[in-house]
Design a protein around this motif. Structure first.
Motif, PDB file in Angstrom:
ATOM      1  N   ASP A 144       0.837  -1.193   0.000  1.00  0.00           N
ATOM      2  CA  ASP A 144       0.000   0.000   0.000  1.00  0.00           C
ATOM      3  C   ASP A 144       0.874   1.246   0.000  1.00  0.00           C
ATOM      4  O   ASP A 144       2.094   1.183   0.144  1.00  0.00           O
ATOM      5  CB  ASP A 144      -0.963   0.009   1.197  1.00  0.00           C
ATOM      6  CG  ASP A 144      -0.234  -0.139   2.527  1.00  0.00           C
ATOM      7  OD1 ASP A 144       0.766   0.572   2.736  1.00  0.00           O
ATOM      8  OD2 ASP A 144      -0.664  -0.965   3.349  1.00  0.00           O
ATOM      9  N   ALA A 145       0.238   2.399  -0.164  1.00  0.00           N
ATOM     10  CA  ALA A 145       0.983   3.652  -0.273  1.00  0.00           C
ATOM     11  C   ALA A 145       1.790   3.941   0.987  1.00  0.00           C
ATOM     12  O   ALA A 145       2.865   4.542   0.930  1.00  0.00           O
ATOM     13  CB  ALA A 145       0.018   4.804  -0.558  1.00  0.00           C
ATOM     14  N   ALA A 146       1.294   3.479   2.125  1.00  0.00           N
ATOM     15  CA  ALA A 146       1.962   3.758   3.395  1.00  0.00           C
ATOM     16  C   ALA A 146       3.295   3.027   3.518  1.00  0.00           C
ATOM     17  O   ALA A 146       4.154   3.422   4.304  1.00  0.00           O
ATOM     18  CB  ALA A 146       1.054   3.373   4.557  1.00  0.00           C
ATOM     19  N   THR A 147       3.480   1.950   2.756  1.00  0.00           N
ATOM     20  CA  THR A 147       4.715   1.167   2.867  1.00  0.00           C
ATOM     21  C   THR A 147       5.744   1.540   1.811  1.00  0.00           C
ATOM     22  O   THR A 147       6.852   1.006   1.820  1.00  0.00           O
ATOM     23  CB  THR A 147       4.417  -0.338   2.735  1.00  0.00           C
ATOM     24  OG1 THR A 147       3.873  -0.602   1.428  1.00  0.00           O
ATOM     25  CG2 THR A 147       3.449  -0.803   3.804  1.00  0.00           C
ATOM     26  N   GLU A 148       5.406   2.447   0.896  1.00  0.00           N
ATOM     27  CA  GLU A 148       6.309   2.733  -0.220  1.00  0.00           C
ATOM     28  C   GLU A 148       7.655   3.278   0.255  1.00  0.00           C
ATOM     29  O   GLU A 148       8.709   2.856  -0.224  1.00  0.00           O
ATOM     30  CB  GLU A 148       5.665   3.715  -1.194  1.00  0.00           C
ATOM     31  CG  GLU A 148       6.510   3.936  -2.446  1.00  0.00           C
ATOM     32  CD  GLU A 148       5.792   4.779  -3.485  1.00  0.00           C
ATOM     33  OE1 GLU A 148       6.402   5.018  -4.536  1.00  0.00           O
ATOM     34  OE2 GLU A 148       4.646   5.192  -3.241  1.00  0.00           O
ATOM     35  N   GLU A 149       7.637   4.207   1.204  1.00  0.00           N
ATOM     36  CA  GLU A 149       8.903   4.756   1.690  1.00  0.00           C
ATOM     37  C   GLU A 149       9.734   3.681   2.381  1.00  0.00           C
ATOM     38  O   GLU A 149      10.960   3.632   2.218  1.00  0.00           O
ATOM     39  CB  GLU A 149       8.648   5.925   2.644  1.00  0.00           C
ATOM     40  CG  GLU A 149       8.226   7.203   1.945  1.00  0.00           C
ATOM     41  CD  GLU A 149       8.274   8.400   2.881  1.00  0.00           C
ATOM     42  OE1 GLU A 149       8.783   8.263   4.012  1.00  0.00           O
ATOM     43  OE2 GLU A 149       7.800   9.472   2.474  1.00  0.00           O
ATOM     44  N   ASP A 150       9.082   2.832   3.169  1.00  0.00           N
ATOM     45  CA  ASP A 150       9.804   1.741   3.823  1.00  0.00           C
ATOM     46  C   ASP A 150      10.432   0.814   2.788  1.00  0.00           C
ATOM     47  O   ASP A 150      11.562   0.345   2.962  1.00  0.00           O
ATOM     48  CB  ASP A 150       8.855   0.929   4.713  1.00  0.00           C
ATOM     49  CG  ASP A 150       8.463   1.670   5.978  1.00  0.00           C
ATOM     50  OD1 ASP A 150       9.172   2.625   6.352  1.00  0.00           O
ATOM     51  OD2 ASP A 150       7.450   1.294   6.590  1.00  0.00           O
ATOM     52  N   ALA A 151       9.692   0.544   1.714  1.00  0.00           N
ATOM     53  CA  ALA A 151      10.191  -0.357   0.678  1.00  0.00           C
ATOM     54  C   ALA A 151      11.396   0.238  -0.039  1.00  0.00           C
ATOM     55  O   ALA A 151      12.385  -0.457  -0.295  1.00  0.00           O
ATOM     56  CB  ALA A 151       9.078  -0.662  -0.325  1.00  0.00           C
ATOM     57  N   VAL A 152      11.324   1.531  -0.379  1.00  0.00           N
ATOM     58  CA  VAL A 152      12.453   2.192  -1.040  1.00  0.00           C
ATOM     59  C   VAL A 152      13.668   2.189  -0.118  1.00  0.00           C
ATOM     60  O   VAL A 152      14.787   1.873  -0.536  1.00  0.00           O
ATOM     61  CB  VAL A 152      12.082   3.631  -1.450  1.00  0.00           C
ATOM     62  CG1 VAL A 152      13.318   4.392  -1.932  1.00  0.00           C
ATOM     63  CG2 VAL A 152      11.023   3.611  -2.553  1.00  0.00           C
ATOM     64  N   PHE A 153      13.442   2.536   1.150  1.00  0.00           N
ATOM     65  CA  PHE A 153      14.546   2.542   2.110  1.00  0.00           C
ATOM     66  C   PHE A 153      15.153   1.147   2.252  1.00  0.00           C
ATOM     67  O   PHE A 153      16.380   0.984   2.247  1.00  0.00           O
ATOM     68  CB  PHE A 153      14.056   3.032   3.474  1.00  0.00           C
ATOM     69  CG  PHE A 153      15.109   2.962   4.544  1.00  0.00           C
ATOM     70  CD1 PHE A 153      16.057   3.963   4.666  1.00  0.00           C
ATOM     71  CD2 PHE A 153      15.167   1.879   5.416  1.00  0.00           C
ATOM     72  CE1 PHE A 153      17.044   3.893   5.641  1.00  0.00           C
ATOM     73  CE2 PHE A 153      16.150   1.798   6.392  1.00  0.00           C
ATOM     74  CZ  PHE A 153      17.092   2.812   6.510  1.00  0.00           C
ATOM     75  N   ALA A 154      14.302   0.130   2.378  1.00  0.00           N
ATOM     76  CA  ALA A 154      14.791  -1.236   2.562  1.00  0.00           C
ATOM     77  C   ALA A 154      15.591  -1.711   1.354  1.00  0.00           C
ATOM     78  O   ALA A 154      16.651  -2.329   1.502  1.00  0.00           O
ATOM     79  CB  ALA A 154      13.618  -2.182   2.821  1.00  0.00           C
TER      80      ALA A 154
END
Length: 207
Positions: A144-154
């Motif tokens: 979901d949109a809320a996890t996009e930053e976490d995914a990019v960072f990871a």
């Protein structure tokens, strides 16, 4: 004639696959046509029956390396959640992947080289692979949109950890880098899952 064409196509693919491995291991500047053709048991002159120039081979090899999938983001991991993230980082940040540059991630192997090249035919395939990595990592985190930053960072953390683990290969620090990155990225996914569960519980209590 048909057999000759088939053999030529097979030889072309063999050269390209070998070049994709060598370019990941040694970079574009380290790709030697003579060594490549010798390894393929072909003559140096035969190279020009398949590629018009060394630059053409490099472009094709970068595209082939970027297109190759290593099974890191299988359908099994697309269910999302901490276990999916654990599987992804476990495969990517493994000692085996660290030690096998020639068959490993093209981004980690080539990003430094292609970032110095103005030719979009070199950087384009690697950028596309990076974008697919962001999207697939986001799916592993929950999609979901809320996890996009976490995914990019990871994903960026995984690439950095893999690269630095290779710098320290042969030393204890190399394994420590991989282990710390694996644990921290999985902890991010677990924290996100716990927050989601708590939010759902609160919503249910309010009904």
């Amino acid at each position: 004639m048909r057999r000759s064409r088939a053999e030529k196509a097979e030889t072309h693919e063999r050269i390209l696959d070998a070049a994709a491995c060598r370019i990941r291991a040694h970079g574009p500047e380290g790709l030697s046509i003579s060594e490549l053709m010798k390894a393929a048991d072909l003559t140096h002159g035969g190279f020009y029956k398949h590629f018009g120039s060394r630059d053409a081979l490099i472009q094709a090899a970068v595209a082939r390396a970027a297109a190759a999938r290593t099974g890191l983001f299988s359908e099994e991991t697309q269910a999302g959640g901490p276990e999916a993230v654990r599987k992804v980082v476990g495969r990517y940040l493994s000692e085996g992947h660290r030690d096998n540059i020639a068959a490993g991630c093209a981004i980690a192997a080539l990003a430094g080289d292609v970032s110095r090249q103005p030719d979009p035919q070199l950087s384009g395939p690697v950028r596309e692979l990076a974008e697919r990595g962001f999207a697939q990592m986001n799916a592993a985190f929950g999609g979901d949109a809320a996890t996009e930053e976490d995914a990019v960072f990871a994903w960026c953390a995984m690439l950095g950890a893999l690269t630095l683990s290779r710098v320290f290969r042969g030393e204890a620090r190399s394994g420590e880098i991989l282990d710390i990155a694996r644990r921290r990225i999985v902890a991010m996914a677990e924290a996100k899952a716990s927050a989601d569960d708590a939010s759902e519980g609160a919503d249910g209590a309010d009904r």
